[in-house]
Design a protein around this motif. Structure first.
Motif, PDB file in Angstrom:
ATOM      1  N   MET A  61      80.487  44.108  59.285  1.00  0.00           N
ATOM      2  CA  MET A  61      80.927  43.010  60.130  1.00  0.00           C
ATOM      3  C   MET A  61      82.449  42.906  60.073  1.00  0.00           C
ATOM      4  SD  MET A  61      78.384  40.651  61.259  1.00  0.00           S
ATOM      5  CE  MET A  61      77.300  41.869  61.969  1.00  0.00           C
TER       6      MET A  61
ATOM      7  N   ILE B  68      83.056  38.139  63.980  1.00  0.00           N
ATOM      8  CA  ILE B  68      81.924  37.388  64.505  1.00  0.00           C
ATOM      9  C   ILE B  68      82.428  36.435  65.574  1.00  0.00           C
ATOM     10  CG2 ILE B  68      80.216  35.590  63.967  1.00  0.00           C
ATOM     11  CD1 ILE B  68      79.707  36.971  61.311  1.00  0.00           C
TER      12      ILE B  68
ATOM     13  N   SER C 119      83.321  41.618  69.177  1.00  0.00           N
ATOM     14  CA  SER C 119      82.521  41.018  68.102  1.00  0.00           C
ATOM     15  C   SER C 119      81.369  41.901  67.651  1.00  0.00           C
ATOM     16  CB  SER C 119      81.975  39.669  68.560  1.00  0.00           C
ATOM     17  OG  SER C 119      83.033  38.827  68.988  1.00  0.00           O
ATOM     18  N   ASP C 120      80.967  41.687  66.385  1.00  0.00           N
ATOM     19  CA  ASP C 120      79.831  42.393  65.800  1.00  0.00           C
ATOM     20  C   ASP C 120      78.617  41.489  65.632  1.00  0.00           C
ATOM     21  OD1 ASP C 120      81.328  44.852  65.349  1.00  0.00           O
ATOM     22  OD2 ASP C 120      82.385  43.737  63.795  1.00  0.00           O
ATOM     23  N   GLY C 121      78.712  40.253  66.065  1.00  0.00           N
ATOM     24  CA  GLY C 121      77.609  39.312  65.977  1.00  0.00           C
ATOM     25  C   GLY C 121      78.010  38.010  66.659  1.00  0.00           C
TER      26      GLY C 121
ATOM     27  N   ALA D 196      70.816  41.149  73.720  1.00  0.00           N
ATOM     28  CA  ALA D 196      70.171  41.795  72.569  1.00  0.00           C
ATOM     29  C   ALA D 196      68.714  42.117  72.889  1.00  0.00           C
ATOM     30  CB  ALA D 196      70.270  40.901  71.336  1.00  0.00           C
TER      31      ALA D 196
ATOM     32  N   HIS E 100      73.033  45.355  73.621  1.00  0.00           N
ATOM     33  CA  HIS E 100      73.722  45.504  72.338  1.00  0.00           C
ATOM     34  C   HIS E 100      72.709  45.315  71.214  1.00  0.00           C
ATOM     35  CE1 HIS E 100      73.656  41.267  71.143  1.00  0.00           C
ATOM     36  NE2 HIS E 100      74.055  40.928  72.353  1.00  0.00           N
ATOM     37  N   LYS E 101      73.099  45.649  70.002  1.00  0.00           N
ATOM     38  CA  LYS E 101      72.214  45.543  68.839  1.00  0.00           C
ATOM     39  C   LYS E 101      72.838  44.637  67.770  1.00  0.00           C
ATOM     40  CE  LYS E 101      70.199  50.113  69.621  1.00  0.00           C
ATOM     41  NZ  LYS E 101      68.954  49.573  70.179  1.00  0.00           N
ATOM     42  N   LYS E 102      73.548  43.615  68.221  1.00  0.00           N
ATOM     43  CA  LYS E 102      74.275  42.727  67.317  1.00  0.00           C
ATOM     44  C   LYS E 102      73.439  41.492  66.993  1.00  0.00           C
ATOM     45  CE  LYS E 102      78.472  44.285  69.672  1.00  0.00           C
ATOM     46  NZ  LYS E 102      79.633  43.898  70.506  1.00  0.00           N
TER      47      LYS E 102
ATOM     48  N   CYS F 247      72.279  37.609  66.287  1.00  0.00           N
ATOM     49  CA  CYS F 247      72.542  36.324  66.934  1.00  0.00           C
ATOM     50  C   CYS F 247      71.935  35.218  66.068  1.00  0.00           C
ATOM     51  CB  CYS F 247      71.897  36.266  68.322  1.00  0.00           C
ATOM     52  SG  CYS F 247      72.480  37.533  69.479  1.00  0.00           S
TER      53      CYS F 247
END
Length: 199
Positions: free
Chosen positions: A1, A4, A98-100, A121, A126-128, A130
């Motif tokens: 991460m 965020i 952002s990564d999440g 998602a 994306h695969k981040k 939440c």
């Protein structure tokens, strides 16, 4: 991460606990060397989280449309304030940085932005991770509603489980760092249910 994205209210809300939680989240991100990406405002919970993260030595990136800068609600003292032309540009840039994605208490804008990220998602865009920071039970009713959407077969249980919820910023970040993306085919599921109904 590395960073965020946090969506939260441009209002401080009705409780001191909301302000405290925004400050706690900003400090938690800085303490863990995770950058904050947010909507670039200097008002409400937005201003609180940005100020707390910056004062704690964290990276803060604000992204705000020009028309809101013109209305004097931008955090113009930020070292990294990115001014864009539209809300669509704002959300796309925030997502890319952002990564999440986390939602603190907020209103229609906060909820819309968070659910767009969650929908992306679900669709595999994306695969981040939440998640919701559930201050004073703010999101309890929303989670009950999401359970209802699953029971009524509009949301797959796997997709419902993608939305994490915690009361403590550090525990929510821990969940993000341990997150494994859900891999389900939403389109295949919808086609299968539709075919079952048509029989």
């Amino acid at each position: 991460m590395k960073r965020i994205c946090v969506f939260c209210g441009s209002s401080p809300g009705a409780r001191q606990e909301y302000i405290d939680a925004a400050r706690d989240m900003g400090r938690a991100l800085a303490r863990r060397n995770i950058g904050l990406v947010y909507g670039g405002g200097n008002v409400g919970l937005m201003g609180e989280i940005a100020t707390a993260a910056e004062e704690a030595g964290g990276e803060v990136i604000g992204v705000i449309p020009k028309w809101l800068v013109d209305r004097e609600v931008a955090y113009t003292a930020l070292k990294d304030l990115r001014v864009v032309n539209s809300m669509h540009e704002r959300k796309a840039l925030m997502a890319g940085l952002s990564d999440g994605f986390v939602a603190l208490p907020g209103g229609l804008g906060t909820i819309e932005e968070f659910f767009e990220a969650a929908t992306w998602a679900q669709l595999g865009i994306h695969k981040k991770p939440c998640g919701l920071l559930n201050v004073c039970g703010y999101y309890d009713s929303l989670m009950t509603f999401l359970d209802h959407t699953t029971e009524e077969m509009f949301v797959r249980p796997e997709n419902r489980s993608m939305i994490m919820i915690e009361e403590d910023p550090d525990r929510l970040i821990d969940m993000f760092e341990a997150y494994s993306p859900v891999t389900v085919d939403k389109a295949e599921w919808a086609l299968r249910l539709t075919a079952k109904v048509k029989k």
